[in-house]
Design an enzyme around this catalytic site. Structure first.
Site, PDB file in Angstrom:
ATOM      1  N   ALA B  38       0.849  -1.198   0.000  1.00  0.00           N
ATOM      2  CA  ALA B  38       0.000   0.000   0.000  1.00  0.00           C
ATOM      3  C   ALA B  38       0.876   1.237   0.000  1.00  0.00           C
ATOM      4  CB  ALA B  38      -0.906  -0.005   1.226  1.00  0.00           C
ATOM      5  N   ASP B  39       0.773   2.058  -1.045  1.00  0.00           N
ATOM      6  CA  ASP B  39       1.509   3.329  -1.008  1.00  0.00           C
ATOM      7  C   ASP B  39       0.705   4.351  -0.196  1.00  0.00           C
ATOM      8  OD1 ASP B  39       0.721   4.318  -4.463  1.00  0.00           O
ATOM      9  OD2 ASP B  39      -0.500   4.377  -2.656  1.00  0.00           O
ATOM     10  N   SER B  40       1.214   5.570  -0.103  1.00  0.00           N
ATOM     11  CA  SER B  40       0.588   6.544   0.806  1.00  0.00           C
ATOM     12  C   SER B  40      -0.838   6.878   0.389  1.00  0.00           C
ATOM     13  CB  SER B  40       1.429   7.813   0.907  1.00  0.00           C
ATOM     14  OG  SER B  40       1.576   8.381  -0.370  1.00  0.00           O
TER      15      SER B  40
END
Lengths: 416, 81
Positions: B38-40
């Site tokens: 999960a990226d930001s």
């Protein structure tokens, strides 16, 4: 033109088909992509018809949710063209990424994501706006989404010139190659704005056909009973490279972009200049750049949106440039596809290039009672054959606000 | 009031929807960023969906401390109304 620029791959997702071959087959036989709108939101609209894509995009779910519909369509068409040109995604290809660029024309970009997220903000507050709202709506998103999938590092371009956008993208691709800034450009355009807001906006301008009871007969360029255009959606892309680069890797070639002519009407924000001066300037410049005489033009894919005034002006402009005795077979393929707005130039360039390659001009359907005294030879209702030998054609795109882009294509260098 | 496992399971569906990670991979010890990709921006989507699903508020100064699935489940469990 000093460096020859050729087309080595094609892709499309349009109201006539989910790829370039099915779109072209449907064009040749006069298929209409116009349908009645069945959404609830169409209820209160004066125009209840449009030309949606024939096949829904089929991208992996996580990728799709990070793209507005316009990017989904553009990526679908561009990757088809990429594969058609003999390149693969995610592998080493016969092209240096630093010599590969993307040019994608669009009229407005991610309009549906913009409106959708604004609706969410109004109804549910700031914290429910998607973290991806900005990259979803920005007009350069389609070009970027394509570029990052094919490793394009020479540049990402998004020309915006309303209905001329993707013709401008193809013209820009040719410029990039001729300036030596890249060896390969994936160029084209798209639009996805079949939405109640857009229908209202164009409707309030009285620009849209209201032939709701007969959708497939609604788009009628040059017919006396035409009453405006039909809104379409879709994307079309080409892989364009220098002849040297294409021949060195043994690529198949669909045709040559011989010249581009750009101009502006400097007349009105919406109406074309009825004198045709700007349109003729664009066409003449395309011929001059291609170093082709007007008498060599055997086919014109007209802009021909089926507006009462626009079609008449364009017929006059075509006659003005090609001469009253021109042999050019003219057609208006928006009669079948509707108006793809930012995607129209590329869609119709596909039809033009294929018309020369297959020597078949797709018909202008619904031409039951042509305006009198048009003075041009239109491929009315059935496809028309083109002669053997060298062929040259013009594809016109004229945008709201006055930008005009005429592209001159030939069947030079075509491989079988 | 949802149980710990019910919260984890619902959260797993959210992570699956946002990141396409199989639900069975979304276990308590997994790091959102390191294990679940999960990226930001994806993390923000997950947080907002969890707020909707569980009816809790997860302000930004709290959400940055939720590194693992277990952290998020514990927070939700403690703040359920």
């Amino acid at each position: 033109m000093s460096r020859t620029v050729v087309i080595t791959g094609m892709g499309a997702t349009t109201p006539l088909g989910g790829d370039a071959p099915s779109t072209w087959q449907a064009l040749k036989v006069g298929t209409s992509g116009v349908q009645a709108l069945t959404h609830d939101w169409a209820e209160g609209l004066p125009t209840k018809i449009a030309a949606p894509c024939a096949v829904e995009p089929d991208l992996p779910r996580v990728e799709a949710r990070r793209m507005d519909r316009v990017s989904q369509l553009a990526v679908t068409a561009a990757l088809e063209a990429w594969g058609d040109a003999g390149f693969a995604v995610g592998e080493d290809n016969d092209v240096d990424g630093e010599r590969l660029a993307v040019s994608c024309g669009t009229g407005i970009g991610g309009l549906q994501s913009l409106i959708g997220n604004w609706d969410v903000q109004k109804e549910r507050g700031v914290r429910r706006v998607s973290p991806y709202a900005i990259p979803l709506l920005m007009a350069n998103a389609p070009a970027s989404n394509i570029g990052l999938r094919i490793g394009a590092m020479a540049g990402l371009h998004t020309p915006v010139s309303a209905c001329a956008s993707s013709n401008e993208a193809l013209a820009q691709a040719a410029d990039i190659l001729r300036l030596g800034r890249a060896d390969v450009v994936v160029a084209g355009g798209g639009e996805a704005v079949i939405h109640p807001f857009t229908m209202a906006g164009f409707g309030q301008m009285m620009a849209l056909s209201r032939r709701n009871d007969e959708p497939q007969r609604a788009s009628r360029p040059w017919d006396v009973d035409r009453d405006g255009f039909v809104l379409g959606e879709g994307a079309a892309f080409f892989v364009i490279e220098t002849l040297e680069h294409a021949q060195a890797r043994g690529a198949k070639i669909y045709g040559t972009i011989a010249g581009a002519g750009l101009s502006a009407d400097s007349h009105d924000m919406v109406q074309p200049d009825p004198s045709g001066r700007g349109q003729m300037l664009a066409m003449r410049r395309a011929l001059a750049e291609a170093e082709i005489d007007a008498s060599s033009i055997k086919h014109v894919n007209a802009h021909a949106t089926a507006t009462p005034q626009g079609d008449i002006t364009e017929a006059k402009s075509i006659r003005g440039v090609l001469g009253d005795g021109t042999e050019a077979v003219v057609t208006g393929t928006k009669s079948m596809t509707g108006h793809l707005l930012g995607g129209a130039g590329a869609m119709e360039s596909l039809a033009t290039v294929m018309a020369l390659k297959d020597r078949t001009v797709p018909p202008t359907i619904n031409l039951e009672n042509p305006e009198s005294d048009l003075g041009i030879d239109i491929a009315a209702n059935t496809a028309r054959d083109l002669p053997a030998g060298d062929l040259a054609a013009i594809n016109n795109s004229f945008g709201f606000g006055g930008p005009n882009v005429a592209l001159c294509f030939t069947n030079e260098n075509v491989t079988d | 009031m949802a149980t710990t496992e019910e919260i984890r399971s619902s959260l797993a569906e959210i992570v699956n929807e946002v990141c396409n990670v199989p639900v069975e991979d979304v276990q308590m010890d997994k790091s959102f960023v390191d294990d679940l990709d999960a990226d930001s921006l994806a993390m923000n989507e997950i947080i907002y969906a969890a707020e909707d699903k569980f009816g809790v508020e997860i302000p930004d100064e709290e959400s940055k401390n939720l590194k693992t699935v277990g952290d998020a489940v514990a927070y939700i469990e403690n703040h359920q109304g």
